[in-house]
Design a protein around this motif. Structure first.
Motif, PDB file in Angstrom:
ATOM      1  N   LYS A 103       0.838  -1.206   0.000  1.00  0.00           N
ATOM      2  CA  LYS A 103       0.000   0.000   0.000  1.00  0.00           C
ATOM      3  C   LYS A 103       0.869   1.251   0.000  1.00  0.00           C
ATOM      4  N   ASP A 104       1.985   1.191   0.708  1.00  0.00           N
ATOM      5  CA  ASP A 104       2.899   2.332   0.777  1.00  0.00           C
ATOM      6  C   ASP A 104       3.416   2.686  -0.621  1.00  0.00           C
ATOM      7  N   LEU A 105       3.818   1.690  -1.375  1.00  0.00           N
ATOM      8  CA  LEU A 105       4.380   1.944  -2.706  1.00  0.00           C
ATOM      9  C   LEU A 105       3.341   2.554  -3.638  1.00  0.00           C
ATOM     10  N   PHE A 106       2.095   2.105  -3.520  1.00  0.00           N
ATOM     11  CA  PHE A 106       1.044   2.634  -4.387  1.00  0.00           C
ATOM     12  C   PHE A 106       0.626   4.047  -3.986  1.00  0.00           C
ATOM     13  N   ARG A 107       1.043   4.510  -2.799  1.00  0.00           N
ATOM     14  CA  ARG A 107       0.709   5.860  -2.353  1.00  0.00           C
ATOM     15  C   ARG A 107       1.785   6.877  -2.731  1.00  0.00           C
ATOM     16  N   ARG A 108       2.843   6.436  -3.381  1.00  0.00           N
ATOM     17  CA  ARG A 108       3.953   7.337  -3.718  1.00  0.00           C
ATOM     18  C   ARG A 108       3.657   8.128  -4.982  1.00  0.00           C
ATOM     19  N   ASP A 109       4.567   9.065  -5.324  1.00  0.00           N
ATOM     20  CA  ASP A 109       4.294   9.972  -6.442  1.00  0.00           C
ATOM     21  C   ASP A 109       4.633   9.381  -7.802  1.00  0.00           C
ATOM     22  N   LEU A 110       5.873   8.957  -7.993  1.00  0.00           N
ATOM     23  CA  LEU A 110       6.345   8.515  -9.286  1.00  0.00           C
ATOM     24  C   LEU A 110       6.760   7.047  -9.241  1.00  0.00           C
ATOM     25  N   THR A 111       6.603   6.387 -10.365  1.00  0.00           N
ATOM     26  CA  THR A 111       6.950   4.957 -10.410  1.00  0.00           C
ATOM     27  C   THR A 111       8.427   4.735 -10.096  1.00  0.00           C
ATOM     28  N   ILE A 112       9.288   5.650 -10.531  1.00  0.00           N
ATOM     29  CA  ILE A 112      10.719   5.471 -10.310  1.00  0.00           C
ATOM     30  C   ILE A 112      11.097   5.639  -8.844  1.00  0.00           C
ATOM     31  N   ASN A 113      10.165   6.151  -8.043  1.00  0.00           N
ATOM     32  CA  ASN A 113      10.385   6.294  -6.598  1.00  0.00           C
ATOM     33  C   ASN A 113       9.615   5.249  -5.802  1.00  0.00           C
ATOM     34  N   ALA A 114       9.032   4.277  -6.471  1.00  0.00           N
ATOM     35  CA  ALA A 114       8.159   3.304  -5.803  1.00  0.00           C
ATOM     36  C   ALA A 114       8.686   1.879  -5.952  1.00  0.00           C
ATOM     37  N   ILE A 115       9.992   1.741  -5.828  1.00  0.00           N
ATOM     38  CA  ILE A 115      10.633   0.436  -5.870  1.00  0.00           C
ATOM     39  C   ILE A 115      11.185   0.152  -4.481  1.00  0.00           C
ATOM     40  N   ALA A 116      10.971  -1.060  -3.973  1.00  0.00           N
ATOM     41  CA  ALA A 116      11.435  -1.419  -2.634  1.00  0.00           C
ATOM     42  C   ALA A 116      12.238  -2.718  -2.696  1.00  0.00           C
ATOM     43  N   VAL A 117      13.224  -2.822  -1.797  1.00  0.00           N
ATOM     44  CA  VAL A 117      14.045  -4.032  -1.732  1.00  0.00           C
ATOM     45  C   VAL A 117      14.199  -4.453  -0.276  1.00  0.00           C
ATOM     46  N   ASN A 118      13.868  -5.691   0.024  1.00  0.00           N
ATOM     47  CA  ASN A 118      14.077  -6.232   1.361  1.00  0.00           C
ATOM     48  C   ASN A 118      15.587  -6.326   1.597  1.00  0.00           C
ATOM     49  N   ILE A 119      16.084  -5.642   2.626  1.00  0.00           N
ATOM     50  CA  ILE A 119      17.542  -5.542   2.789  1.00  0.00           C
ATOM     51  C   ILE A 119      18.165  -6.870   3.232  1.00  0.00           C
ATOM     52  N   ARG A 120      17.362  -7.797   3.718  1.00  0.00           N
ATOM     53  CA  ARG A 120      17.925  -9.094   4.111  1.00  0.00           C
ATOM     54  C   ARG A 120      17.859 -10.100   2.965  1.00  0.00           C
ATOM     55  N   THR A 121      16.702 -10.218   2.325  1.00  0.00           N
ATOM     56  CA  THR A 121      16.523 -11.243   1.285  1.00  0.00           C
ATOM     57  C   THR A 121      16.840 -10.711  -0.113  1.00  0.00           C
ATOM     58  N   CYS A 122      16.923  -9.366  -0.235  1.00  0.00           N
ATOM     59  CA  CYS A 122      17.119  -8.688  -1.534  1.00  0.00           C
ATOM     60  C   CYS A 122      15.943  -8.924  -2.490  1.00  0.00           C
ATOM     61  N   GLU A 123      14.791  -9.302  -1.940  1.00  0.00           N
ATOM     62  CA  GLU A 123      13.580  -9.407  -2.761  1.00  0.00           C
ATOM     63  C   GLU A 123      13.197  -8.007  -3.237  1.00  0.00           C
ATOM     64  N   VAL A 124      12.924  -7.867  -4.539  1.00  0.00           N
ATOM     65  CA  VAL A 124      12.577  -6.578  -5.119  1.00  0.00           C
ATOM     66  C   VAL A 124      11.078  -6.486  -5.337  1.00  0.00           C
ATOM     67  N   LEU A 125      10.469  -5.413  -4.838  1.00  0.00           N
ATOM     68  CA  LEU A 125       9.048  -5.146  -5.074  1.00  0.00           C
ATOM     69  C   LEU A 125       8.944  -3.979  -6.053  1.00  0.00           C
ATOM     70  N   ASP A 126       8.508  -4.279  -7.254  1.00  0.00           N
ATOM     71  CA  ASP A 126       8.340  -3.257  -8.292  1.00  0.00           C
ATOM     72  C   ASP A 126       6.917  -3.397  -8.835  1.00  0.00           C
ATOM     73  N   LEU A 127       5.965  -2.860  -8.092  1.00  0.00           N
ATOM     74  CA  LEU A 127       4.548  -3.072  -8.397  1.00  0.00           C
ATOM     75  C   LEU A 127       4.007  -2.096  -9.435  1.00  0.00           C
ATOM     76  N   THR A 128       4.757  -1.025  -9.726  1.00  0.00           N
ATOM     77  CA  THR A 128       4.240   0.001 -10.636  1.00  0.00           C
ATOM     78  C   THR A 128       5.075   0.149 -11.916  1.00  0.00           C
ATOM     79  N   GLY A 129       6.066  -0.710 -12.086  1.00  0.00           N
ATOM     80  CA  GLY A 129       6.874  -0.649 -13.300  1.00  0.00           C
ATOM     81  C   GLY A 129       7.989   0.372 -13.252  1.00  0.00           C
ATOM     82  N   GLY A 130       8.458   0.695 -12.068  1.00  0.00           N
ATOM     83  CA  GLY A 130       9.499   1.713 -11.919  1.00  0.00           C
ATOM     84  C   GLY A 130      10.823   1.346 -12.558  1.00  0.00           C
TER      85      GLY A 130
END
Length: 468
Positions: A103-130
């Motif tokens: 939900k946090d990522l979908f509330r952000r402004d731009l797709t290029i600012n809405a990418i998240a990475v789990n710092i332990r597993t390095c799983e990448v969440l790119d739900l908006t095509g950033g």
């Protein structure tokens, strides 16, 4: 640019590794930090979202663990900063908006600012095509409502354009065009920060043009309406608005081709939290705002005159910058540059450009000597009317370069001017009382020292007797 590069950078980041190894929390690196890593840029500020613990409690633990200082930025919205001991690296820690990272990522402004990475597993969440938008160099929004909820994000579009030079998606233009009335709604302090971020970018001139096309530039900078009304003339091949933009563009070119020591000076952060060069570009944008108010046309010659426009412009700029919550040091610098943007060219136009004349410039300009010379050069390159020959321009540039080289040669050997006489001594010598006359004498004495006409106490005593 690829995901493997991103994950490698995170795995090799000592600060993130330490946090991931010591804490069992579910923590994501988000926003600008991820974007910068993907663009292979260095990022000293890391934005973290902790999902499973109060951000304030977690930030306190991280600060203690890393030996940093905890700074609450926004307790109500649970935003905390940890400044590390080197005073360069810092972490901004918060909880996810909406209760989950998705939900946090979908509330952000731009797709290029809405990418998240789990710092332990390095799983990448790119739900908006950033990631794809970064690769394709395009700035896209996530939701129109996200911009309406916080209109400052309308300015962030142009900030990221200025920094990255990416294409702006057409749908974002439409959002801006239909919501220009919201541009001034955010707190002025937040607007000032976004503007300075924008003026820090390499593509700020193009960003200003885009803002003008969207109808927001004149709202933010009301003086632009007046700049557009001053036409071309015998000394200017562009209308004043275009001349102002071209001065900024030439300034950027001069910076890129300057000696390392010049760039190092302009890169310094001496006030306002941003570089001198960012402030110099803003000053260049505003350097002629006093021309409309001082504009006259001679009846006999048809010549356009703008007498004392630099003084009027400096006063106008001071009022505008104060209303936009710029600091006193920022205002002092920008108004100084505006007031003195023609001074270096006046110096090098002296019939006898001696070292004494150049030293006077160095003494009067002090830390702003380089800045003033560059804006004078940029101004000269941006005014190429029919009465301005290529030879005139080249001669001016060569002389300004000589002045710059003289400053660079002597600056490290300069010592502060000695105080040869104080006010009490002058009053005794001239039998004066504290008054405006005393101020006139003290100013004249200082000017004489700057010029090198007075170098000893005996010189000073003789000189003050001649002032009134």
């Amino acid at each position: 640019m690829n995901i493997q590069t991103l994950t490698d950078k995170i795995k090799n980041d000592d600060i993130l590794n330490n946090i991931a190894s010591f804490f069992e929390n579910k923590v994501y690196l988000v926003g600008g930090s991820v974007r910068d890593f993907l663009l292979d840029k260095t990022s000293l500020d890391r934005d973290l979202v902790v999902v499973d613990e109060d951000a304030g409690i977690f930030a306190k633990k991280v600060a203690d663990f890393l030996g940093g200082i905890l700074v609450p930025l926004d307790i109500e919205n649970k935003i905390y900063r940890v400044v590390l001991s080197d005073k360069e690296n810092y972490l901004d820690i918060t909880n996810p908006v909406g209760g989950s990272i998705e939900k946090d990522l979908f509330r952000r402004d731009l797709t290029i600012n809405a990418i998240a990475v789990n710092i332990r597993t390095c799983e990448v969440l790119d739900l908006t095509g950033g990631v794809s938008d970064l690769e394709n160099k395009i700035i896209k929004g996530i939701s129109k409502n996200n911009f309406l909820d916080d209109p400052l994000r309308l300015l962030r579009i142009f900030r990221f354009y200025s920094i990255l030079g990416f294409e702006i998606d057409n749908s974002l233009y439409e959002i801006v065009k239909h919501n220009t009335d919201l541009i001034l709604k955010p707190a002025k302090e937040r607007i000032e920060y976004e503007l300075m971020k924008m003026f820090s970018g390499k593509y700020v001139v193009d960003a200003l043009v885009k803002m003008d096309e969207c109808g927001v530039l004149e709202i933010l900078f009301p003086f632009v309406k007046e700049l557009k009304q001053v036409p071309k003339n015998s000394h200017h091949h562009l209308i004043l608005f275009e001349h102002s933009l071209e001065t900024m563009r030439q300034l950027e070119n001069l910076y890129e081709n300057s000696a390392p020591c010049v760039r190092q000076h302009l890169d310094k952060v001496d006030f306002g939290g941003f570089s001198r060069f960012a402030h110099l570009k803003l000053a260049a944008f505003m350097h002629d705002i006093g021309k409309f108010s001082t504009w006259t046309i001679e009846k006999d010659t048809g010549r356009h005159r703008f007498i004392k426009h630099e003084d009027v412009g400096a006063k106008m700029a001071a009022g505008f910058l104060k209303s936009m919550k710029f600091s006193n040091k920022q205002i002092s610098y920008i108004t100084y540059i505006i007031k003195n943007h023609m001074y270096p060219s006046a110096v090098v136009s002296s019939p006898e450009l001696s070292e004494k004349v150049m030293m006077r410039y160095v003494r009067k300009s002090e830390d702003n000597a380089i800045d003033n010379i560059l804006i004078a050069q940029a101004d000269r390159l941006s005014a190429r009317g029919p009465e301005v020959s290529d030879e005139m321009v080249q001669e001016n540039l060569d002389n300004l370069n000589n002045l710059l080289n003289f400053y660079l040669k002597v600056k490290d050997s300069l010592k502060p001017l000695p105080k040869l006489l104080d006010g009490n001594e002058v009053m005794q010598i001239l039998n004066l009382q504290p008054s405006a006359k005393l101020g006139v004498v003290m100013k004249a004495l200082h000017e004489a020292q700057i010029s090198g006409d007075v170098t000893t106490k005996e010189d000073a005593v003789s000189f003050v007797k001649t002032v009134l």
